[in-house]
Scaffold this active site. Structure first.
Site, short mmCIF file in Angstrom:
data_model
loop_
_atom_site.label_atom_id
_atom_site.label_comp_id
_atom_site.label_asym_id
_atom_site.label_seq_id
_atom_site.Cartn_x
_atom_site.Cartn_y
_atom_site.Cartn_z
N MET A 27 34.52 0.92 28.48
CA MET A 27 35.49 1.60 29.33
C MET A 27 34.82 2.75 30.09
O MET A 27 35.49 3.65 30.62
CB MET A 27 36.66 2.13 28.50
CG MET A 27 37.45 1.01 27.84
SD MET A 27 39.18 1.41 27.57
CE MET A 27 39.03 2.80 26.46
N LEU A 30 29.86 6.50 29.82
CA LEU A 30 28.83 5.93 28.95
C LEU A 30 28.02 7.02 28.23
O LEU A 30 27.69 8.05 28.80
CB LEU A 30 27.89 5.03 29.76
CG LEU A 30 28.58 3.85 30.47
CD1 LEU A 30 27.56 3.01 31.23
CD2 LEU A 30 29.36 2.98 29.49
N HIS A 34 26.76 3.51 23.89
CA HIS A 34 26.76 2.41 24.86
C HIS A 34 25.32 2.01 25.21
O HIS A 34 25.01 0.83 25.34
CB HIS A 34 27.48 2.84 26.14
CG HIS A 34 28.94 3.17 25.97
ND1 HIS A 34 29.44 4.42 26.17
CD2 HIS A 34 30.00 2.39 25.62
CE1 HIS A 34 30.76 4.41 25.98
NE2 HIS A 34 31.11 3.21 25.63
N ASP A 150 33.92 0.69 16.21
CA ASP A 150 35.28 0.14 16.32
C ASP A 150 35.33 -1.12 15.46
O ASP A 150 35.42 -2.24 15.97
CB ASP A 150 35.59 -0.14 17.79
CG ASP A 150 35.53 1.12 18.62
OD1 ASP A 150 36.53 1.84 18.70
OD2 ASP A 150 34.44 1.43 19.17
N VAL A 176 26.04 4.70 16.62
CA VAL A 176 25.08 5.74 16.99
C VAL A 176 25.78 7.09 16.87
O VAL A 176 26.93 7.25 17.29
CB VAL A 176 24.56 5.53 18.43
CG1 VAL A 176 23.54 6.58 18.81
CG2 VAL A 176 23.97 4.14 18.57
P1 AMP Z 1 34.41 1.98 24.68
O1 AMP Z 1 33.80 2.28 26.02
O2 AMP Z 1 34.72 3.20 23.88
O3 AMP Z 1 35.56 1.00 24.78
O4 AMP Z 1 33.28 1.24 23.84
C1 AMP Z 1 32.60 0.12 24.35
C2 AMP Z 1 31.75 -0.47 23.26
O5 AMP Z 1 30.84 0.53 22.78
C3 AMP Z 1 32.57 -0.93 22.03
O6 AMP Z 1 32.01 -2.15 21.55
C4 AMP Z 1 32.35 0.20 21.05
O7 AMP Z 1 32.46 -0.21 19.71
C5 AMP Z 1 30.93 0.62 21.38
N1 AMP Z 1 30.67 1.99 20.95
C6 AMP Z 1 31.39 3.10 21.24
N2 AMP Z 1 30.86 4.19 20.63
C7 AMP Z 1 29.79 3.75 19.92
C8 AMP Z 1 28.83 4.39 19.07
N3 AMP Z 1 28.87 5.68 18.81
N4 AMP Z 1 27.86 3.62 18.52
C9 AMP Z 1 27.82 2.28 18.77
N5 AMP Z 1 28.68 1.64 19.56
C10 AMP Z 1 29.67 2.34 20.13
#
Ligand code: AMP
Length: 280
Positions: A27, A30, A34, A150, A176
């Protein structure tokens, strides 16, 4: 890096494209989490393959009155991060490109979505499953990378892929974290300085409970009590849920076993943060 903004162009890009494609759905806003997913995608795609990142703030997965309007959007920085990380294609559609006003179809997973965040955020995973299905159809990846942060989302996407026969490999990426243990999240940007200071308590509480389990404590009640006490030590923290569940079924457990997951959602002000930890 090619930037694509419409469904039509996405279809055109995919048609006749014989290359292996690995998708990272996001989303935007970044961060290092990400970036790690993109690196994993780069490895999985190989030299001749393509890494596709999608950035779409999906209105369907926000509750009414949720943070959709104020969700952080950082178009230029995101594009720069993708370029630097060696992304081949950035798919960045607008809401009107993804959803017609009179749309009447959705994708729903009905079991794993009933617990944890699904209980606190009705309709959230319906929105996630619908947008991910659309992205899978539009971009036809061979593999897609999702973060373990998630955890429930990852489990639901695996189920979706299995149940709907998508020929897509789902790759899980470890969480991370900042140096103090807080998981990177776009929503961390909402935290005040005081909230940010206290937010690592989530990770600390999960680690403390897991440590107790490693010492032989199996009672979910006692493990959760330990974690709740720890979170309670942060004055600005308000627990949404903290549960011990089976890592595959996501059903609550009364005793920790070989496949147990501690999962927590905690509010700091209006900001809801999630984290989880597998209990060995
Ligand atoms: P989002 O933009 O928050 O919807 O996340 C996009 C993708 O990044 C999803 O698969 C999340 O699980 C992953 N993600 C978000 N934060 C982290 C993090 N701290 N470590 C690893 N993956 C992440």
């Amino acid at each position: 890096m090619q930037v694509i903004g419409t469904a039509l162009k996405a279809h055109a890009f995919v048609r006749g494209n014989g290359k292996r494609r690995v998708l990272v759905p996001t989303m935007g806003a970044l961060h290092h989490g990400h970036a790690a997913l993109i690196e994993i995608a780069r490895d999985a795609a190989g030299d001749s393959g393509q890494v596709v990142v999608s950035i779409f703030v999906n209105p369907l997965q926000f509750e009414p009155g949720g943070d959709y309007d104020r969700y952080p959007r950082s178009q230029n920085a995101d594009e720069e991060l993708c370029r630097t990380a060696g992304v081949d294609v950035l798919f960045r559609p607008g809401p009107a490109q993804m959803y017609r006003d009179d749309r009447s179809t959705a994708v729903e997973e009905n079991r794993l979505s009933q617990t944890l965040c699904g209980r606190s955020r009705p309709g959230h995973f319906r929105g996630v499953c619908t947008v991910v299905t659309k992205l899978f159809h539009l971009l036809a990846p061979d593999a897609a990378v999702f973060g373990e942060k998630d955890y429930q989302q990852l489990a639901i996407i695996r189920r979706l892929v299995r149940d709907l026969d998508f020929d897509i490999k789902i790759i899980a990426a470890p969480t991370v974290r900042e140096a103090d243990g807080l998981a990177f999240s776009s929503r961390n940007l909402y935290l005040t300085a005081e909230e940010r200071e206290q937010a690592p308590v989530i990770r600390a509480a999960l680690l403390e409970a897991a440590q107790l389990a490693a010492c032989g404590e199996t009672s979910a009640a006692r493990l959760l009590h330990c974690a709740r006490e720890r979170i309670g030590s942060a004055p600005l923290a308000r627990i949404d849920y903290i549960e011990l569940v089976h890592a595959e079924t996501l059903q609550q457990q009364t005793a920790a076993g070989a496949n147990s997951l501690l999962a927590a959602a905690v509010f700091f002000g209006k900001t809801r943060l999630i984290d989880n930890l597998l209990v060995a």
